[in-house]
Design a protein around this motif. Structure first.
Motif, PDB file in Angstrom:
ATOM      1  N   UNK A  12       0.832  -1.210   0.000  1.00  0.00           N
ATOM      2  CA  UNK A  12       0.000   0.000   0.000  1.00  0.00           C
ATOM      3  C   UNK A  12       0.867   1.261   0.000  1.00  0.00           C
ATOM      4  N   UNK A  13       1.907   1.253   0.813  1.00  0.00           N
ATOM      5  CA  UNK A  13       2.802   2.408   0.914  1.00  0.00           C
ATOM      6  C   UNK A  13       3.509   2.637  -0.417  1.00  0.00           C
ATOM      7  N   UNK A  14       4.046   1.567  -0.989  1.00  0.00           N
ATOM      8  CA  UNK A  14       4.741   1.690  -2.279  1.00  0.00           C
ATOM      9  C   UNK A  14       3.792   2.177  -3.370  1.00  0.00           C
ATOM     10  N   UNK A  15       2.556   1.685  -3.367  1.00  0.00           N
ATOM     11  CA  UNK A  15       1.558   2.118  -4.352  1.00  0.00           C
ATOM     12  C   UNK A  15       1.250   3.604  -4.184  1.00  0.00           C
ATOM     13  N   UNK A  16       1.186   4.064  -2.951  1.00  0.00           N
ATOM     14  CA  UNK A  16       0.909   5.478  -2.694  1.00  0.00           C
ATOM     15  C   UNK A  16       2.051   6.360  -3.188  1.00  0.00           C
ATOM     16  N   UNK A  20       1.501   9.046  -6.295  1.00  0.00           N
ATOM     17  CA  UNK A  20       1.784  10.472  -6.098  1.00  0.00           C
ATOM     18  C   UNK A  20       3.049  10.938  -6.800  1.00  0.00           C
ATOM     19  N   UNK A  21       3.829   9.995  -7.330  1.00  0.00           N
ATOM     20  CA  UNK A  21       5.067  10.363  -8.008  1.00  0.00           C
ATOM     21  C   UNK A  21       6.126  10.916  -7.075  1.00  0.00           C
ATOM     22  N   UNK A  22       6.152  10.384  -5.861  1.00  0.00           N
ATOM     23  CA  UNK A  22       7.105  10.842  -4.844  1.00  0.00           C
ATOM     24  C   UNK A  22       8.078   9.701  -4.554  1.00  0.00           C
ATOM     25  N   UNK A  23       9.351  10.034  -4.505  1.00  0.00           N
ATOM     26  CA  UNK A  23      10.341   9.012  -4.177  1.00  0.00           C
ATOM     27  C   UNK A  23      10.420   8.829  -2.664  1.00  0.00           C
TER      28      UNK A  23
END
Length: 92
Positions: A12-16, A20-23
């Protein structure tokens, strides 16, 4: 103390992050935490039990918990640090 409630999975965290396009590095930098430690937690190589790893896991929503520092920690049977300082300044 700040309480962060939602609990999600690493996926879930990785998908978020992806949505959002945030590294991970950018997220860590903005929050003032270690990017390397954040990557280790997401990879399951670091247990998020205490210290900054606990803080990261709570901020990511991977575990329920409270954020704060040691001097905010109080138990029912112990006085706060402020109470201790006040009582010492009142002694002759």
């Amino acid at each position: 103390m700040t309480q962060i409630v939602p609990v999600c999975t690493v996926a879930d965290v990785r998908a978020e992050f992806k949505k959002r396009g945030i590294s991970v590095s950018e997220w860590a930098r903005v929050r003032g935490v270690s990017a390397q430690l954040t990557y280790q937690i997401l990879a399951g190589r670091k247990a998020a039990i205490r210290g900054q790893s606990h803080e990261i896991a709570v901020l990511l929503g991977l575990k329920p918990g409270l954020l704060g520092n040691a001097d905010e920690l109080r138990f029912a049977h112990t006085p706060s640090m402020t109470d201790l300082a006040d009582s010492q300044s009142e002694q002759p």
